[in-house]
Design a protein around this motif. Structure first.
Motif, mmCIF file in Angstrom:
data_model
loop_
_atom_site.group_PDB
_atom_site.id
_atom_site.type_symbol
_atom_site.label_atom_id
_atom_site.label_comp_id
_atom_site.label_asym_id
_atom_site.label_seq_id
_atom_site.Cartn_x
_atom_site.Cartn_y
_atom_site.Cartn_z
ATOM 1 N N ALA A 22 -0.559 35.142 8.363
ATOM 2 C CA ALA A 22 -0.467 33.891 7.603
ATOM 3 C C ALA A 22 -1.553 32.906 8.023
ATOM 4 C CB ALA A 22 0.911 33.272 7.794
ATOM 5 N N THR A 23 -1.941 32.954 9.308
ATOM 6 C CA THR A 23 -2.966 32.032 9.800
ATOM 7 C C THR A 23 -4.254 32.166 9.000
ATOM 8 O OG1 THR A 23 -2.021 32.421 11.975
ATOM 9 C CG2 THR A 23 -4.089 31.225 11.896
ATOM 10 N N TYR A 24 -4.572 33.405 8.579
ATOM 11 C CA TYR A 24 -5.851 33.636 7.911
ATOM 12 C C TYR A 24 -5.732 33.801 6.401
ATOM 13 C CZ TYR A 24 -7.205 33.972 12.668
ATOM 14 O OH TYR A 24 -7.409 33.666 13.984
ATOM 15 N N THR A 25 -4.491 33.862 5.883
ATOM 16 C CA THR A 25 -4.364 33.972 4.435
ATOM 17 C C THR A 25 -3.677 32.743 3.840
ATOM 18 O OG1 THR A 25 -2.382 35.269 4.812
ATOM 19 C CG2 THR A 25 -4.375 36.471 4.289
ATOM 20 N N TRP A 26 -2.692 32.197 4.528
ATOM 21 C CA TRP A 26 -1.997 31.011 4.024
ATOM 22 C C TRP A 26 -2.608 29.734 4.596
ATOM 23 C CZ3 TRP A 26 3.811 32.688 4.920
ATOM 24 C CH2 TRP A 26 4.077 33.808 4.125
ATOM 25 N N GLY A 27 -3.332 29.875 5.706
ATOM 26 C CA GLY A 27 -3.936 28.715 6.321
ATOM 27 C C GLY A 27 -3.044 28.005 7.311
ATOM 28 N N GLY A 28 -2.022 28.678 7.822
ATOM 29 C CA GLY A 28 -1.184 28.067 8.850
ATOM 30 C C GLY A 28 -0.355 29.128 9.536
ATOM 31 N N THR A 29 -0.204 28.973 10.872
ATOM 32 C CA THR A 29 0.561 29.984 11.606
ATOM 33 C C THR A 29 2.050 29.841 11.318
ATOM 34 O OG1 THR A 29 -1.113 29.891 13.316
ATOM 35 C CG2 THR A 29 0.940 30.978 13.879
ATOM 36 N N LEU A 30 2.565 28.607 11.472
ATOM 37 C CA LEU A 30 3.959 28.343 11.126
ATOM 38 C C LEU A 30 3.953 27.389 9.936
ATOM 39 C CD1 LEU A 30 5.475 27.964 14.680
ATOM 40 C CD2 LEU A 30 5.940 29.784 13.060
ATOM 41 N N THR A 31 4.256 27.912 8.764
ATOM 42 C CA THR A 31 4.196 27.101 7.555
ATOM 43 C C THR A 31 5.609 26.725 7.116
ATOM 44 O OG1 THR A 31 4.266 29.077 6.213
ATOM 45 C CG2 THR A 31 2.107 28.278 6.795
ATOM 46 N N ASP A 32 5.694 25.918 6.055
ATOM 47 C CA ASP A 32 7.020 25.583 5.527
ATOM 48 C C ASP A 32 7.398 26.556 4.404
ATOM 49 O OD1 ASP A 32 5.182 24.751 3.749
ATOM 50 O OD2 ASP A 32 5.914 22.695 3.543
ATOM 51 N N ASP A 33 6.848 27.745 4.470
ATOM 52 C CA ASP A 33 7.173 28.753 3.471
ATOM 53 C C ASP A 33 8.621 29.226 3.650
ATOM 54 O OD1 ASP A 33 5.881 30.685 1.429
ATOM 55 O OD2 ASP A 33 7.042 31.983 2.756
ATOM 56 N N PRO A 34 9.390 29.294 2.541
ATOM 57 C CA PRO A 34 10.810 29.634 2.688
ATOM 58 C C PRO A 34 11.054 30.974 3.371
ATOM 59 C CG PRO A 34 10.140 29.599 0.382
ATOM 60 C CD PRO A 34 9.049 28.967 1.155
ATOM 61 N N LYS A 35 10.221 31.966 3.093
ATOM 62 C CA LYS A 35 10.466 33.277 3.712
ATOM 63 C C LYS A 35 10.295 33.210 5.222
ATOM 64 C CE LYS A 35 10.170 38.095 2.973
ATOM 65 N NZ LYS A 35 10.286 39.007 1.865
ATOM 66 N N GLN A 36 9.242 32.502 5.657
ATOM 67 C CA GLN A 36 9.005 32.411 7.090
ATOM 68 C C GLN A 36 10.105 31.617 7.787
ATOM 69 O OE1 GLN A 36 5.316 30.585 8.259
ATOM 70 N NE2 GLN A 36 4.961 32.133 9.809
ATOM 71 N N MET A 37 10.520 30.504 7.143
ATOM 72 C CA MET A 37 11.574 29.666 7.732
ATOM 73 C C MET A 37 12.883 30.436 7.834
ATOM 74 S SD MET A 37 10.200 26.873 8.362
ATOM 75 C CE MET A 37 10.703 25.209 8.101
ATOM 76 N N CYS A 38 13.284 31.074 6.730
ATOM 77 C CA CYS A 38 14.568 31.787 6.712
ATOM 78 C C CYS A 38 14.565 32.918 7.732
ATOM 79 C CB CYS A 38 14.845 32.346 5.321
ATOM 80 S SG CYS A 38 15.238 31.074 4.123
ATOM 81 N N THR A 39 13.414 33.603 7.844
ATOM 82 C CA THR A 39 13.328 34.702 8.807
ATOM 83 C C THR A 39 13.450 34.176 10.230
ATOM 84 O OG1 THR A 39 11.876 35.794 7.244
ATOM 85 C CG2 THR A 39 11.962 36.690 9.457
ATOM 86 N N ALA A 40 12.807 33.035 10.485
ATOM 87 C CA ALA A 40 12.900 32.444 11.823
ATOM 88 C C ALA A 40 14.356 32.126 12.154
ATOM 89 C CB ALA A 40 12.048 31.179 11.884
ATOM 90 N N ILE A 41 15.090 31.565 11.166
ATOM 91 C CA ILE A 41 16.508 31.243 11.398
ATOM 92 C C ILE A 41 17.289 32.521 11.689
ATOM 93 C CG2 ILE A 41 18.589 30.290 10.351
ATOM 94 C CD1 ILE A 41 16.694 28.511 8.653
#
Lengths: 220, 76
Positions: free
Chosen positions: A97-116
């Protein structure tokens, strides 16, 4: 030796995946470039994690039926191996994500939900450490484990597919569909699923055998 | 017994590495293998790195598996 054939299969499949994962031709989509090859290594982590957490759920249910501590050993070992693969999947996804979305920890729902979801399973492991009495620990954590699984599926599988997300395979983003990827990718991805899952099961059996020896020592 | 065999293998491998490092300070040789590893911006070197790491992890797992098996046998 004959009963170790699946370990050999896992090693051969993964050697194939590592070599073919870098050499197979892939389609270049958007800004992904060659980073799409991460698919061969990132997604199998999640498949392996789901397998482990499902094994853990089944043994937690079996434990609540019979109150056999060996079932609890199986459930906790599967959960810790699953959490390990989950953390690996999250870390590889964040790097991508760091190199495609432009952020390591983003507010993207998939990343957030997975972290939870991963935090819930880490809470399961912390909960186990906090209870001294073995029978009590086994019962409480088995019930917690069932709730954790009931949250894992909506958090990592259902919600990210309903909302807009940057992650491939979400509502509006291209993902692993036949129109988005080449058939050649599947030739590597499916062996990768089997290979990494078998490797996870191997590590799981090692943890189980070690913890059963430990349990025997405590009981004697 | 196995530990002796393991340390012997380790010694041989380490000796081989040091001898190779001395004999060949810079690899400028051509040939099909060397050319393959230099093609495509040397990406196949990374493939080799991953293969080595994976084989290392697998060897570690196999050793651990055998050690636990021995413990289980001794317990009975």
């Amino acid at each position: 030796m004959a009963r170790h054939w699946w370990k050999a299969l896992a090693i051969l499949l993964l050697l194939y995946v590592i070599i073919a994962g870098f050499t197979v031709k892939i389609p270049i989509i958007g800004t992904n470039g060659q980073s799409s090859r991460g698919l061969f290594f990132h997604v199998p982590m999640w498949i392996c994690m789901y397998t482990m957490f499902t094994i853990s759920l089944v043994y937690s249910l079996l434990f609540l039926g019979k109150y056999d501590l060996k079932k609890d050993v199986m459930a906790s070992s599967a959960a810790s191996v699953g959490a390990f693969f989950g953390v690996l999947g999250f870390a590889t996804g964040s790097l991508w994500a760091t190199y495609t979305w432009g952020g390591t920890l983003t507010d993207d729902p998939k990343q957030m939900c997975t972290a939870i979801a991963i935090l819930i399973y880490l809470a399961y492991l912390v909960l186990r450490m906090s209870i001294q009495d073995m029978d009590k620990r086994a019962r409480i954590s088995a019930v917690f484990n069932i709730f954790a699984y009931a949250l894992l599926i909506p958090l990592t599988y259902i919600i990210p597919r309903m909302v807009d997300s940057l992650h491939p395979g979400s509502a509006t983003t291209p993902g692993f569909a036949s129109k988005d990827t080449d058939g050649t990718m599947k030739l590597v991805l499916y062996p990768a699923f089997i290979g990494w899952t078998l490797l996870g099961v191997w590590i799981f059996t090692l943890v189980v055998r070690y913890r059963k020896l430990q349990l025997k020592k405590i009981i004697q | 017994m196995i530990n002796k065999a393991f340390s012997f293998c380790l010694t041989v491998v380490l000796l081989m590495i040091s001898v190779l490092a001395n004999a060949q300070q810079q690899n400028t040789e051509s040939g099909p293998v060397n050319e393959f590893f230099r093609s495509n911006d040397k990406i196949y070197v990374v493939v080799g790195v991953l293969v080595i790491i994976f084989i290392g992890i697998v060897a570690f797992l196999i050793r651990l598996d055998r050690k636990i098996s021995r413990l289980e046998k001794g317990d009975k």
